[in-house]
Scaffold this motif. Structure first.
Motif, PDB file in Angstrom:
ATOM      1  N   SER A  84       0.692  -1.061   0.181  1.00 57.63           N
ATOM      2  CA  SER A  84      -0.076   0.058  -0.007  1.00 57.63           C
ATOM      3  C   SER A  84       0.823   1.398  -0.017  1.00 57.63           C
ATOM      4  O   SER A  84       0.169   2.469  -0.083  1.00 57.63           O
ATOM      5  CB  SER A  84      -0.995   0.062   1.265  1.00 57.63           C
ATOM      6  OG  SER A  84      -1.770  -1.136   1.248  1.00 57.63           O
ATOM      7  N   SER A  85       2.309   1.081   0.265  1.00 56.94           N
ATOM      8  CA  SER A  85       2.873   2.402   0.404  1.00 56.94           C
ATOM      9  C   SER A  85       3.164   3.219  -0.840  1.00 56.94           C
ATOM     10  O   SER A  85       3.480   4.349  -0.918  1.00 56.94           O
ATOM     11  CB  SER A  85       4.466   1.963   0.852  1.00 56.94           C
ATOM     12  OG  SER A  85       4.265   1.359   2.147  1.00 56.94           O
ATOM     13  N   ASP A  86       2.594   2.323  -2.004  1.00 52.38           N
ATOM     14  CA  ASP A  86       2.747   3.471  -3.432  1.00 52.38           C
ATOM     15  C   ASP A  86       1.608   4.135  -3.410  1.00 52.38           C
ATOM     16  O   ASP A  86       1.663   5.019  -4.266  1.00 52.38           O
ATOM     17  CB  ASP A  86       2.727   2.249  -4.762  1.00 52.38           C
ATOM     18  CG  ASP A  86       3.901   1.670  -4.751  1.00 52.38           C
ATOM     19  OD1 ASP A  86       4.957   1.960  -4.511  1.00 52.38           O
ATOM     20  OD2 ASP A  86       3.975   0.338  -5.388  1.00 52.38           O
ATOM     21  N   GLU A  87       0.603   3.848  -2.394  1.00 54.31           N
ATOM     22  CA  GLU A  87      -0.563   4.733  -2.508  1.00 54.31           C
ATOM     23  C   GLU A  87      -0.764   5.660  -1.397  1.00 54.31           C
ATOM     24  O   GLU A  87      -1.259   6.610  -1.300  1.00 54.31           O
ATOM     25  CB  GLU A  87      -1.838   4.103  -2.837  1.00 54.31           C
ATOM     26  CG  GLU A  87      -1.692   3.342  -4.221  1.00 54.31           C
ATOM     27  CD  GLU A  87      -3.061   2.659  -4.385  1.00 54.31           C
ATOM     28  OE1 GLU A  87      -4.061   2.602  -3.455  1.00 54.31           O
ATOM     29  OE2 GLU A  87      -3.370   2.007  -5.454  1.00 54.31           O
ATOM     30  N   PHE A  88      -0.240   5.104  -0.287  1.00 52.91           N
ATOM     31  CA  PHE A  88      -0.576   5.778   1.052  1.00 52.91           C
ATOM     32  C   PHE A  88       0.692   5.868   1.965  1.00 52.91           C
ATOM     33  O   PHE A  88       1.572   5.098   1.767  1.00 52.91           O
ATOM     34  CB  PHE A  88      -1.855   5.319   1.923  1.00 52.91           C
ATOM     35  CG  PHE A  88      -3.332   5.282   1.022  1.00 52.91           C
ATOM     36  CD1 PHE A  88      -3.865   6.381   1.317  1.00 52.91           C
ATOM     37  CD2 PHE A  88      -3.459   4.056   0.315  1.00 52.91           C
ATOM     38  CE1 PHE A  88      -5.046   6.457   0.593  1.00 52.91           C
ATOM     39  CE2 PHE A  88      -4.503   4.539  -0.692  1.00 52.91           C
ATOM     40  CZ  PHE A  88      -5.423   5.452  -0.360  1.00 52.91           C
ATOM     41  N   GLU A  89       0.842   6.783   2.832  1.00 52.86           N
ATOM     42  CA  GLU A  89       1.830   7.239   3.624  1.00 52.86           C
ATOM     43  C   GLU A  89       2.029   6.150   5.007  1.00 52.86           C
ATOM     44  O   GLU A  89       1.994   6.456   5.900  1.00 52.86           O
ATOM     45  CB  GLU A  89       2.158   8.627   3.900  1.00 52.86           C
ATOM     46  CG  GLU A  89       2.534   9.610   2.688  1.00 52.86           C
ATOM     47  CD  GLU A  89       2.020  10.912   3.091  1.00 52.86           C
ATOM     48  OE1 GLU A  89       1.322  11.433   4.085  1.00 52.86           O
ATOM     49  OE2 GLU A  89       2.986  11.805   2.185  1.00 52.86           O
ATOM     50  N   MET A  90       2.232   4.918   4.450  1.00 56.08           N
ATOM     51  CA  MET A  90       1.731   3.824   5.564  1.00 56.08           C
ATOM     52  C   MET A  90       3.169   3.858   6.572  1.00 56.08           C
ATOM     53  O   MET A  90       3.044   3.732   7.735  1.00 56.08           O
ATOM     54  CB  MET A  90       1.711   2.489   4.917  1.00 56.08           C
ATOM     55  CG  MET A  90       1.264   1.438   6.187  1.00 56.08           C
ATOM     56  SD  MET A  90       0.601   0.114   5.223  1.00 56.08           S
ATOM     57  CE  MET A  90       0.425  -1.054   6.717  1.00 56.08           C
ATOM     58  N   GLU A  91       4.476   4.186   5.990  1.00 57.39           N
ATOM     59  CA  GLU A  91       5.481   4.004   6.933  1.00 57.39           C
ATOM     60  C   GLU A  91       5.614   5.168   8.085  1.00 57.39           C
ATOM     61  O   GLU A  91       5.851   4.709   9.153  1.00 57.39           O
ATOM     62  CB  GLU A  91       6.565   4.352   5.927  1.00 57.39           C
ATOM     63  CG  GLU A  91       7.520   3.269   5.108  1.00 57.39           C
ATOM     64  CD  GLU A  91       6.304   2.725   4.166  1.00 57.39           C
ATOM     65  OE1 GLU A  91       5.720   3.400   3.567  1.00 57.39           O
ATOM     66  OE2 GLU A  91       6.583   1.575   3.661  1.00 57.39           O
ATOM     67  N   ALA A  92       4.945   6.282   7.662  1.00 53.50           N
ATOM     68  CA  ALA A  92       4.737   7.259   8.763  1.00 53.50           C
ATOM     69  C   ALA A  92       3.939   6.632   9.889  1.00 53.50           C
ATOM     70  O   ALA A  92       4.024   6.884  11.007  1.00 53.50           O
ATOM     71  CB  ALA A  92       4.267   8.475   8.266  1.00 53.50           C
ATOM     72  N   LEU A  93       2.823   5.932   9.412  1.00 49.54           N
ATOM     73  CA  LEU A  93       1.759   5.291  10.493  1.00 49.54           C
ATOM     74  C   LEU A  93       2.640   4.518  11.320  1.00 49.54           C
ATOM     75  O   LEU A  93       2.294   4.171  12.561  1.00 49.54           O
ATOM     76  CB  LEU A  93       0.671   4.619   9.506  1.00 49.54           C
ATOM     77  CG  LEU A  93      -0.326   3.970  10.457  1.00 49.54           C
ATOM     78  CD1 LEU A  93      -0.929   5.022  11.606  1.00 49.54           C
ATOM     79  CD2 LEU A  93      -1.559   3.388   9.569  1.00 49.54           C
ATOM     80  N   VAL A  94       3.319   3.591  10.607  1.00 45.08           N
ATOM     81  CA  VAL A  94       3.831   2.270  11.353  1.00 45.08           C
ATOM     82  C   VAL A  94       4.862   2.930  12.340  1.00 45.08           C
ATOM     83  O   VAL A  94       4.847   2.630  13.551  1.00 45.08           O
ATOM     84  CB  VAL A  94       4.765   1.400  10.385  1.00 45.08           C
ATOM     85  CG1 VAL A  94       5.354   0.385  11.036  1.00 45.08           C
ATOM     86  CG2 VAL A  94       3.368   0.712   9.669  1.00 45.08           C
TER      87      VAL A  94
END
Length: 292
Positions: A122-132
């Protein structure tokens, strides 16, 4: 998360990315309803069968673009598949080998495997690393590539998949479930009321905030609050999104158009601790038994 479905104290894993659990190798079920059972794919042949189901649904039925290799092999596959666990729905009433009895699948990407792959799908679409990064003590699980063959798109199949997911969550000590969920079509305005309802009532805020990557961001809040009708907005949503909302999920900020799959994607954030107790009680008894 590409999804086609209708209706709607744990121990941590010590597995390395790409390894199968002992339970998987013995074909142990994670849930059963009638003739249907749900379990993890056992080896590369069963993963290939899951990819074939995905190809039939995403590419043949819904017209998603396929890469050249996918067209030749008639499989929906990408670089994440080898690092994921693949949940299978199997109809034991069908005669023949297992690959002929697989009627649905759901792909599960744990945080440790995602790190080995260089990030989440999903990181290609949403800023998931910041959430994690804001939740270093929690283990994340990304759900995706879910589909069910047309004859099995029923409430029973959905409940079985959730029974399997809940057993998996308990088995691996998962703290947060995430992933993309899709509206069909590449024009967000075609889903204006449903997207506006999500933006106005279901947005993940504070420590759970996650936004679409800026280069792909499309606004979701497309209609004034006073003209959004909750009943019609919910009726217009894909059943899987409504199912996530019932469990207590929140939605990320902004949607993303995926032209390869012909969808408009929203981001699901579902901390396990926020799941309604009545759903835990509903799925919990069987899930705890199968998770051990």
């Amino acid at each position: 998360m590409r999804t086609i479905m209708t209706e709607s104290t744990t121990r941590n894993s010590t597995l390395q990315p790409g390894q199968f659990s002992a339970e998987t190798l013995t074909n142990a079920p994670l849930g059963r309803i009638g003739t249907l059972e749900v379990r993890l794919a056992n080896g590369s042949d069963e993963v290939a069968s899951a990819q074939e189901i995905r190809y039939r649904v995403f590419h043949e039925e819904l017209g998603a673009r396929a890469q050249a290799a996918g067209l030749q092999d008639r499989r929906d596959a990408d670089r994440f598949d080898d690092l994921c666990d693949h949940l299978l729905v199997i109809d034991n009433a069908i005669e023949g080998p297992v690959r002929h009895r697989i009627v649905g699948t759901y792909r599960l990407l744990r945080q440790d495997a995602a790190l080995a792959a260089g990030g989440f799908y999903s990181s290609d679409e949403f800023e998931m690393e910041a959430l994690v990064a804001r939740h270093p003590t929690l283990q994340f699980l990304e759900l995706g590539r879910s589909c069910v063959l047309p004859d099995y798109r029923s409430r029973r199949t959905i409940e079985l998949l959730w029974q399997g997911i809940w057993a998996y969550v308990n088995r691996h000590g998962i703290g947060v479930m995430t992933g993309c969920a899709s509206f069909f079509g590449t024009v967000p305005a075609a889903h204006a009321e449903a997207l506006s309802f999500l933006a106005q009532n279901c947005r993940a805020d504070g420590e759970w905030h996650v936004g679409a990557v800026p280069s792909r961001y499309h606004a979701m809040d497309l209609m004034p609050t006073e003209v959004v009708n909750a009943r019609s907005a919910l009726a217009a949503m894909p059943p899987l999104i409504k199912g996530y909302l019932r469990l207590g999920a929140k939605i990320g900020d902004g949607c993303v158009v995926d032209h390869d799959f012909g969808t408009t994607d929203v981001f699901i954030v579902l901390p396990v601790e926020t799941i309604s107790s009545r759903y835990i009680n509903y799925y919990g008894a069987d899930a705890t038994r199968f998770a051990a």
